[in-house]
Design a protein around this motif. Structure first.
Motif, PDB file in Angstrom:
ATOM      1  N   ALA A   1      -5.280   2.768  -2.538  1.00 22.10           N
ATOM      2  CA  ALA A   1      -4.037   2.003  -2.371  1.00 22.10           C
ATOM      3  C   ALA A   1      -4.258   0.612  -1.777  1.00 22.10           C
ATOM      4  O   ALA A   1      -3.708  -0.378  -2.279  1.00 22.10           O
TER       5      ALA A   1
ATOM      6  N   THR B   1       0.828  -1.205   0.000  1.00 22.12           N
ATOM      7  CA  THR B   1       0.000   0.000   0.000  1.00 22.12           C
ATOM      8  C   THR B   1       0.863   1.256   0.000  1.00 22.12           C
ATOM      9  O   THR B   1       0.602   2.214  -0.738  1.00 22.12           O
TER      10      THR B   1
ATOM     11  N   TYR C   1       2.389   2.162  -3.347  1.00 23.03           N
ATOM     12  CA  TYR C   1       1.429   2.597  -4.371  1.00 23.03           C
ATOM     13  C   TYR C   1       0.969   4.041  -4.156  1.00 23.03           C
ATOM     14  O   TYR C   1       0.517   4.704  -5.098  1.00 23.03           O
ATOM     15  N   LEU C   2       1.089   4.536  -2.947  1.00 24.98           N
ATOM     16  CA  LEU C   2       0.588   5.871  -2.641  1.00 24.98           C
ATOM     17  C   LEU C   2       1.214   6.973  -3.497  1.00 24.98           C
ATOM     18  O   LEU C   2       0.506   7.880  -3.957  1.00 24.98           O
TER      19      LEU C   2
ATOM     20  N   TRP D   1      -6.320   8.340  -1.387  1.00 24.70           N
ATOM     21  CA  TRP D   1      -5.418   7.362  -0.786  1.00 24.70           C
ATOM     22  C   TRP D   1      -6.072   6.002  -0.601  1.00 24.70           C
ATOM     23  O   TRP D   1      -5.384   4.967  -0.618  1.00 24.70           O
TER      24      TRP D   1
END
Length: 389
Positions: free
Chosen positions: A348, A331, A334-335, A345
């Motif tokens: 993610a 996660t 990917y942000l 957000w």
């Protein structure tokens, strides 16, 4: 430790390695290098292959014609057998808007062993050689819109760093729910396969480009025999970059700030076809590579949430902890891409679901290939290279 625990620990180890050892692929700060204006601005030929692009041309072509470039630049739009009036529309837009000189021509049907796009690029490059002494070629797709200073910045970066190829990954359109879910992940996965820092490393083995925006030194194109040497390539941008780098050229790839794709992919079906048409080609049409890819995607992307769910249900604390940690690292990486695309957000943590869709698209790409419908695009289907004359 049972199998679930081992898999979750393996997934966590893979994510820690991806976080630190894969060229920091998740960072989005690779932008155009030093853009000092050169003493003399070289001439540029802009080659635009176009097949049935009447929908996007009114927005993309005027952006090219309006380029604020101090040197000589000319646009060559190659109408690749369009049936929607692409060529006529291009001429009328040029007459109405003015700007850079525009030549519209058509090469006829592709020769044996050629993909349609590269056949059109070949024709555009030939026109440019015959009519200009351009030092650089800007190869850009018909769905790409350029800010007024885009060409100026590309040439300045190429000259300042003595680069033979400068490519920017255009910012893709993200409007619909499916585009929000799938498009940022497309660029994320691409950068994971081809970390930009590795691509830009002189002497490094990794080579890639983004076909929507490629500034190519003509001398480097001739040395690498572009496009003839890559005429069969379905993934033409990566193949082009490899050819340039293999023949001693210096290349650069990064994220765009002023180059945008305006092509809409409003539904899952359009996005599915966009990915699946070339996914099996990326795996070199090899069944073993397909199996390894499916297994890898499952362990890296799907195992963490599965371990969290199964570990919580069965009281397996080690599996739960390792799965949760792997999911958190995933996660977090990917942000930055979501921020680059100005997306919320909370998308993610949904990356495992998106990865599952990409896994299915990849399998479907192989299925379509063996059914004789692989690499289909705008009415054409391309076979694997060794099957072409």
């Amino acid at each position: 430790m049972n199998a679930l625990t081992w898999i979750s620990v393996g997934s966590l180890a893979a994510w820690l390695w991806l976080l630190l050892g894969q060229g920091f692929f998740w960072r989005t700060d690779v932008r155009l290098p030093d853009r000092r204006p050169p003493d003399d601005w070289p001439s540029v030929a802009i080659v635009v292959p176009a097949r049935d692009e009447a929908e996007v041309l009114p927005e993309s072509l005027p952006s090219l014609l309006a380029q604020d470039y101090p040197g000589r630049a000319e646009v060559f739009l190659v109408d690749d057998g369009s049936t929607d009036g692409t060529g006529e529309l291009a001429r009328s837009l040029a007459a109405e808007r003015g700007g850079l000189p525009l030549t519209v021509d058509s090469p006829g049907e592709p020769g044996p062993g050629w993909t349609g796009k590269l056949w059109a690029v070949r024709h555009g490059m030939a026109l440019a050689r015959a009519r200009t002494d351009a030092e650089y070629l800007l190869l850009t797709d018909a769905d790409i819109a350029h800010a007024p200073g885009s060409l100026r910045e590309l040439v300045a970066a190429a000259r300042a760093a003595d680069l033979d190829l400068v490519s920017q990954m255009a910012r893709l359109r993200v409007v619909t729910p499916w585009e929000r879910l799938i498009v940022p992940a497309f660029v994320y996965f691409f950068s994971q396969l081809y970390p930009f820092r590795w691509v830009n490393r002189p002497g490094g083995r990794t080579a890639a480009a983004a076909g929507g925006c490629v500034l190519l030194r003509r001398e480097a194109a001739e040395r690498a025999r572009i496009p003839d040497a890559i005429r069969h390539a379905v993934i033409d941008d990566v193949t082009l970059a490899r050819a340039v780098k293999r023949t001693g050229g210096r290349i650069w790839l990064g994220l765009a700030e002023r180059v945008d794709s305006i092509r809409p992919y409003p539904g899952l079906g359009q996005l599915w076809r966009m990915v699946s048409r070339s996914a099996y080609a990326q795996l070199l049409y090899q069944p073993l590579l397909l199996l390894a890819t499916v297994a890898g995607l499952a362990v890296v992307y799907l195992a963490p949430p599965a371990a969290v769910a199964a570990g919580a249900a069965g009281g397996n604390v080690p599996a739960l902890a390792a799965g949760a940690a792997a999911w958190a690292v995933m996660t977090g990486t990917y942000l930055p891409m979501l921020r680059y695309y100005r997306q919320p957000w909370w998308l993610a943590p949904l990356l495992p679901f998106t990865a599952a869709l990409y896994l299915l698209m990849t399998v479907d790409s192989a299925v379509q290939h063996y059914r004789g419908r692989g690499a289909a695009w705008k009415g054409r289907t391309y076979t694997r290279p060794e099957a072409t004359p």
